[in-house]
Design a protein around this motif. Structure first.
Motif, PDB file in Angstrom:
ATOM      1  N   ARG A   1      -4.475   1.773  -5.758  1.00  0.00           N
ATOM      2  CA  ARG A   1      -3.925   3.131  -5.984  1.00  0.00           C
ATOM      3  C   ARG A   1      -2.404   3.096  -6.150  1.00  0.00           C
ATOM      4  O   ARG A   1      -1.828   3.980  -6.794  1.00  0.00           O
ATOM      5  CB  ARG A   1      -4.311   4.047  -4.828  1.00  0.00           C
ATOM      6  CG  ARG A   1      -5.807   4.352  -4.753  1.00  0.00           C
ATOM      7  CD  ARG A   1      -6.107   5.341  -3.641  1.00  0.00           C
ATOM      8  NE  ARG A   1      -7.536   5.511  -3.442  1.00  0.00           N
ATOM      9  CZ  ARG A   1      -8.329   6.291  -4.171  1.00  0.00           C
ATOM     10  NH1 ARG A   1      -7.784   6.987  -5.178  1.00  0.00           N
ATOM     11  NH2 ARG A   1      -9.608   6.387  -3.909  1.00  0.00           N
ATOM     12  N   ASN A   2      -1.750   2.109  -5.584  1.00  0.00           N
ATOM     13  CA  ASN A   2      -0.306   1.961  -5.769  1.00  0.00           C
ATOM     14  C   ASN A   2       0.018   1.148  -7.016  1.00  0.00           C
ATOM     15  O   ASN A   2       1.039   1.397  -7.676  1.00  0.00           O
ATOM     16  CB  ASN A   2       0.320   1.293  -4.546  1.00  0.00           C
ATOM     17  CG  ASN A   2       0.561   2.249  -3.403  1.00  0.00           C
ATOM     18  OD1 ASN A   2       1.681   2.709  -3.185  1.00  0.00           O
ATOM     19  ND2 ASN A   2      -0.489   2.571  -2.660  1.00  0.00           N
ATOM     20  N   ALA A   3      -0.834   0.199  -7.340  1.00  0.00           N
ATOM     21  CA  ALA A   3      -0.555  -0.688  -8.469  1.00  0.00           C
ATOM     22  C   ALA A   3      -0.611   0.040  -9.807  1.00  0.00           C
ATOM     23  O   ALA A   3       0.282  -0.137 -10.652  1.00  0.00           O
ATOM     24  CB  ALA A   3      -1.546  -1.852  -8.470  1.00  0.00           C
TER      25      ALA A   3
ATOM     26  N   GLU B   1     -12.039   5.303 -11.452  1.00  0.00           N
ATOM     27  CA  GLU B   1     -10.968   6.095 -10.835  1.00  0.00           C
ATOM     28  C   GLU B   1      -9.760   6.245 -11.765  1.00  0.00           C
ATOM     29  O   GLU B   1      -9.052   7.246 -11.720  1.00  0.00           O
ATOM     30  CB  GLU B   1     -10.539   5.430  -9.521  1.00  0.00           C
ATOM     31  CG  GLU B   1      -9.599   6.247  -8.673  1.00  0.00           C
ATOM     32  CD  GLU B   1     -10.304   7.363  -7.914  1.00  0.00           C
ATOM     33  OE1 GLU B   1      -9.594   8.198  -7.322  1.00  0.00           O
ATOM     34  OE2 GLU B   1     -11.551   7.390  -7.921  1.00  0.00           O
ATOM     35  N   PHE B   2      -9.558   5.241 -12.630  1.00  0.00           N
ATOM     36  CA  PHE B   2      -8.380   5.238 -13.495  1.00  0.00           C
ATOM     37  C   PHE B   2      -8.810   4.984 -14.947  1.00  0.00           C
ATOM     38  O   PHE B   2      -8.820   3.832 -15.410  1.00  0.00           O
ATOM     39  CB  PHE B   2      -7.392   4.160 -13.041  1.00  0.00           C
ATOM     40  CG  PHE B   2      -6.930   4.319 -11.622  1.00  0.00           C
ATOM     41  CD1 PHE B   2      -5.922   5.228 -11.297  1.00  0.00           C
ATOM     42  CD2 PHE B   2      -7.515   3.579 -10.597  1.00  0.00           C
ATOM     43  CE1 PHE B   2      -5.498   5.384  -9.985  1.00  0.00           C
ATOM     44  CE2 PHE B   2      -7.104   3.727  -9.293  1.00  0.00           C
ATOM     45  CZ  PHE B   2      -6.091   4.637  -8.975  1.00  0.00           C
ATOM     46  N   PRO B   3      -9.157   6.033 -15.688  1.00  0.00           N
ATOM     47  CA  PRO B   3      -9.594   5.881 -17.083  1.00  0.00           C
ATOM     48  C   PRO B   3      -8.534   5.237 -17.969  1.00  0.00           C
ATOM     49  O   PRO B   3      -8.860   4.746 -19.059  1.00  0.00           O
ATOM     50  CB  PRO B   3      -9.874   7.331 -17.520  1.00  0.00           C
ATOM     51  CG  PRO B   3     -10.121   8.077 -16.243  1.00  0.00           C
ATOM     52  CD  PRO B   3      -9.247   7.429 -15.220  1.00  0.00           C
ATOM     53  N   CYS B   4      -7.278   5.228 -17.499  1.00  0.00           N
ATOM     54  CA  CYS B   4      -6.203   4.604 -18.278  1.00  0.00           C
ATOM     55  C   CYS B   4      -6.275   3.077 -18.264  1.00  0.00           C
ATOM     56  O   CYS B   4      -5.563   2.407 -19.025  1.00  0.00           O
ATOM     57  CB  CYS B   4      -4.844   5.047 -17.741  1.00  0.00           C
ATOM     58  SG  CYS B   4      -4.536   4.551 -16.022  1.00  0.00           S
ATOM     59  N   MET B   5      -7.131   2.515 -17.403  1.00  0.00           N
ATOM     60  CA  MET B   5      -7.226   1.053 -17.273  1.00  0.00           C
ATOM     61  C   MET B   5      -8.420   0.520 -18.049  1.00  0.00           C
ATOM     62  O   MET B   5      -9.546   0.991 -17.878  1.00  0.00           O
ATOM     63  CB  MET B   5      -7.340   0.661 -15.802  1.00  0.00           C
ATOM     64  CG  MET B   5      -6.166   1.118 -14.948  1.00  0.00           C
ATOM     65  SD  MET B   5      -4.605   0.334 -15.396  1.00  0.00           S
ATOM     66  CE  MET B   5      -4.784  -1.248 -14.569  1.00  0.00           C
ATOM     67  N   ARG B   6      -8.150  -0.459 -18.904  1.00  0.00           N
ATOM     68  CA  ARG B   6      -9.198  -1.068 -19.727  1.00  0.00           C
ATOM     69  C   ARG B   6      -9.416  -2.515 -19.267  1.00  0.00           C
ATOM     70  O   ARG B   6      -8.470  -3.273 -19.080  1.00  0.00           O
ATOM     71  CB  ARG B   6      -8.790  -1.048 -21.194  1.00  0.00           C
ATOM     72  CG  ARG B   6      -9.839  -1.648 -22.138  1.00  0.00           C
ATOM     73  CD  ARG B   6      -9.364  -1.532 -23.580  1.00  0.00           C
ATOM     74  NE  ARG B   6      -8.210  -2.403 -23.835  1.00  0.00           N
ATOM     75  CZ  ARG B   6      -7.393  -2.252 -24.892  1.00  0.00           C
ATOM     76  NH1 ARG B   6      -7.612  -1.270 -25.756  1.00  0.00           N
ATOM     77  NH2 ARG B   6      -6.383  -3.079 -25.063  1.00  0.00           N
TER      78      ARG B   6
ATOM     79  N   THR C   1       0.840  -1.213   0.000  1.00  0.00           N
ATOM     80  CA  THR C   1       0.000   0.000   0.000  1.00  0.00           C
ATOM     81  C   THR C   1       0.866   1.251   0.000  1.00  0.00           C
ATOM     82  O   THR C   1       0.360   2.364  -0.117  1.00  0.00           O
ATOM     83  CB  THR C   1      -0.937   0.032   1.220  1.00  0.00           C
ATOM     84  OG1 THR C   1      -0.172   0.124   2.419  1.00  0.00           O
ATOM     85  CG2 THR C   1      -1.831  -1.199   1.270  1.00  0.00           C
ATOM     86  N   LYS C   2       2.193   1.053   0.138  1.00  0.00           N
ATOM     87  CA  LYS C   2       3.143   2.178   0.121  1.00  0.00           C
ATOM     88  C   LYS C   2       4.270   1.914  -0.874  1.00  0.00           C
ATOM     89  O   LYS C   2       5.352   2.482  -0.751  1.00  0.00           O
ATOM     90  CB  LYS C   2       3.721   2.387   1.523  1.00  0.00           C
ATOM     91  CG  LYS C   2       2.668   2.620   2.600  1.00  0.00           C
ATOM     92  CD  LYS C   2       3.277   2.627   3.997  1.00  0.00           C
ATOM     93  CE  LYS C   2       2.200   2.777   5.063  1.00  0.00           C
ATOM     94  NZ  LYS C   2       2.762   2.695   6.436  1.00  0.00           N
ATOM     95  N   ALA C   3       4.001   1.071  -1.866  1.00  0.00           N
ATOM     96  CA  ALA C   3       5.066   0.631  -2.774  1.00  0.00           C
ATOM     97  C   ALA C   3       5.399   1.651  -3.852  1.00  0.00           C
ATOM     98  O   ALA C   3       6.493   1.617  -4.433  1.00  0.00           O
ATOM     99  CB  ALA C   3       4.673  -0.691  -3.428  1.00  0.00           C
TER     100      ALA C   3
END
Length: 497
Positions: free
Chosen positions: A408-410, A442-447, A328-330
């Motif tokens: 959120r980190n991945a 949250e992440f439009p870059c992810m399909r 979670t902090k990577a």
């Protein structure tokens, strides 16, 4: 009520379909899947070789295990997976665990209505034994729930799992085995003290099978290691004895867990991050699919787990680097291009702690070709589960929120064009379909990528995903009649920009 909410899409106005589905679900959850799944480490061996050695092992076992027969098959869709199915005349497969209070006549080789004098009563001085529900034909052993669930998966009983037992048990004696299922709050039951006599046990328990004691009663509690009881018959689906079998060439793994690595489609030379790797089955599967060629960084925030995982990794592959890192902090921010280092450079520059693990604080954006995210979850899909963990909706929401910290980190750590899988071993839609919705919004870059070519069912409708999106994810439901397996969920994404 929480399960009803998960399956509200099945409602038929009066709720009867939901009730029937949940009843089927709870019955399945008490039993192991009918097939035992073994995933071959193709770095070390081949499916053909492992099948041949398994056939030899079961042939040598012969009549030592209830005259069972075993069907060994290569899976039709997952080429490195072998399934083993047990059939036996001695099985009590039709026994409903919660409706069996002890050794049934079938196991004891007696007719259902036989109450004749040839039934040996070992407890003539314990007048209330029958009234309390204990058998008079067998002395009894009570084990903890986790030990019992392992027994239902085919394990024998180690002494550290035994809580209490009848007086007078001797080596080689046939004993009845029960699982302790403590009530969450019960004023009527006495606290369980390991080593207590059975007559002092007053909590809830359930019969799980018959075994042969490997020592006298006192030895159960005089040591914390060794086998206490070897099982000869269990309630539920009969399982093959697989403890210590071909551990250098294969690993016991649930079918949906095997699907994960195939979905990620790791390739030789890839740089991969496994964000929550312990105990390491999926990690070593990735290494096998990559032919041990590439770099897999395997993380868990528990140093103890990672020290154990490191030894497991070293026995199976050389391309895995274990790290005690909170994922979670990577993700590390970098101020300039000169500050950016790729994962291999970070690993090579890292210092080594006294326990042998490298000290790494995290990684920079766009570092990984593929990411496997299998975060901590409510684990409501694990089987067998003799006692369902009744969590509040607030606790389930908290689990989903925690998983979003990993997400959120991945996403920033994944390279553009890279792939990420998200998986859980729960049936909770908050952690499954609704977290897929969270990623997409949250992440439009992810399909979202389609996994319809792999085993499993579509996602549940009306839980945040469109019909098309539901057919792209894979949900494994314990009530599925085509795949008898655990509850599980899997989705795959590609970072497109």
């Amino acid at each position: 009520d929480l399960l009803s909410k998960q399956y509200s899409v099945l409602d038929d106005n009066d709720g009867e379909e939901i009730k029937r589905h949940i009843d089927r679900l709870l019955k399945r959850m008490k039993r192991s899947p009918v097939d035992t799944c073994c995933r071959v480490n193709k770095i070390i061996s081949s499916v053909k070789d492992v099948i041949h050695q398994l056939e030899e092992y079961f042939a040598e076992l012969g009549g030592q295990h209830n005259n069972n027969s075993y069907s060994i098959q290569q899976h039709g869709t997952l080429p490195d997976l072998i399934t083993i199915r047990t059939t036996t005349l001695a099985s009590s497969n039709d026994v409903d665990l919660y409706h069996s209070t002890g050794p049934i006549k079938k196991i004891c080789n007696q007719s259902k209505n036989d109450t004749s004098s040839d039934e040996s009563d070992l407890f003539s001085n314990w007048q209330l034994r029958r009234k309390h529900g204990w058998p008079v034909t067998h002395r009894c052993v009570i084990v903890d729930r986790f030990c019992a669930e392992a027994v239902l998966r085919g394990a024998d009983i180690f002494v550290k799992g035994i809580l209490c037992a009848d007086a007078g048990i001797i080596e080689s004696e046939e004993v009845a085995v029960y699982a302790s299922l403590p009530r969450s709050s019960s004023k009527k039951s006495n606290p369980i003290t390991r080593g207590m006599l059975l007559q002092n046990f007053s909590d809830r328990c359930v019969f799980i099978g018959i075994g042969i004691s490997q020592c006298k009663r006192a030895d159960y509690f005089a040591t914390s290691s060794g086998t206490g009881v070897v099982m000869i018959s269990t309630a539920g689906s009969p399982q093959p004895p697989m403890n210590g079998v071909l551990v250098d060439k294969m690993i016991l793994q649930n079918l949906p867990s095997v699907v994960v690595a195939h979905a990620l489609n790791a390739q030789p030379g890839d740089v991969i991050l496994d964000m929550c790797c312990a105990p390491g089955g999926k990690t070593t599967h990735l290494a096998s699919l990559m032919n041990d060629n590439g770099l897999i960084i395997a993380c868990d925030k528990s140093r103890k787990k990672m020290i154990s995982a490191r030894d497991f990794f070293q026995a199976n592959a050389s391309c895995i680097v274990p790290l005690a890192l909170d994922s979670t902090k990577a993700f590390l921010e970098h101020k300039s291009e000169e500050e950016w280092n790729d994962p291999k450079e970070i690993i090579d520059a890292a210092t080594v702690a006294n326990d042998g693990l490298k000290d790494v604080k995290g990684f920079y954006a766009n570092s990984f070709d593929r990411i496997l995210l299998d975060p901590p979850c409510s684990a409501l899909g694990l089987r067998p589960k003799l006692q369902i963990d009744t969590r509040s909706a607030k606790e389930l929401l908290k689990a989903a929120d925690y998983q979003q910290k990993f997400i959120r980190n991945a996403v920033p750590l994944l390279k553009v064009g890279g792939s990420m899988t998200y998986s859980t071993c729960t049936i909770n839609t908050l952690e499954n379909e609704e977290n897929v919705k969270f990623i997409l919004e949250e992440f439009p870059c992810m399909r979202l990528e389609s996994l319809s070519h792999l085993p499993g069912l579509p996602g549940l409708p009306d839980k945040g995903l469109t019909e098309e999106q539901c057919h792209k994810v894979r949900r494994f439901d314990p009530t599925d009649t085509t795949i008898d397996t655990m509850g599980f969920f899997l989705a795959k994404f590609q970072k497109v920009c």
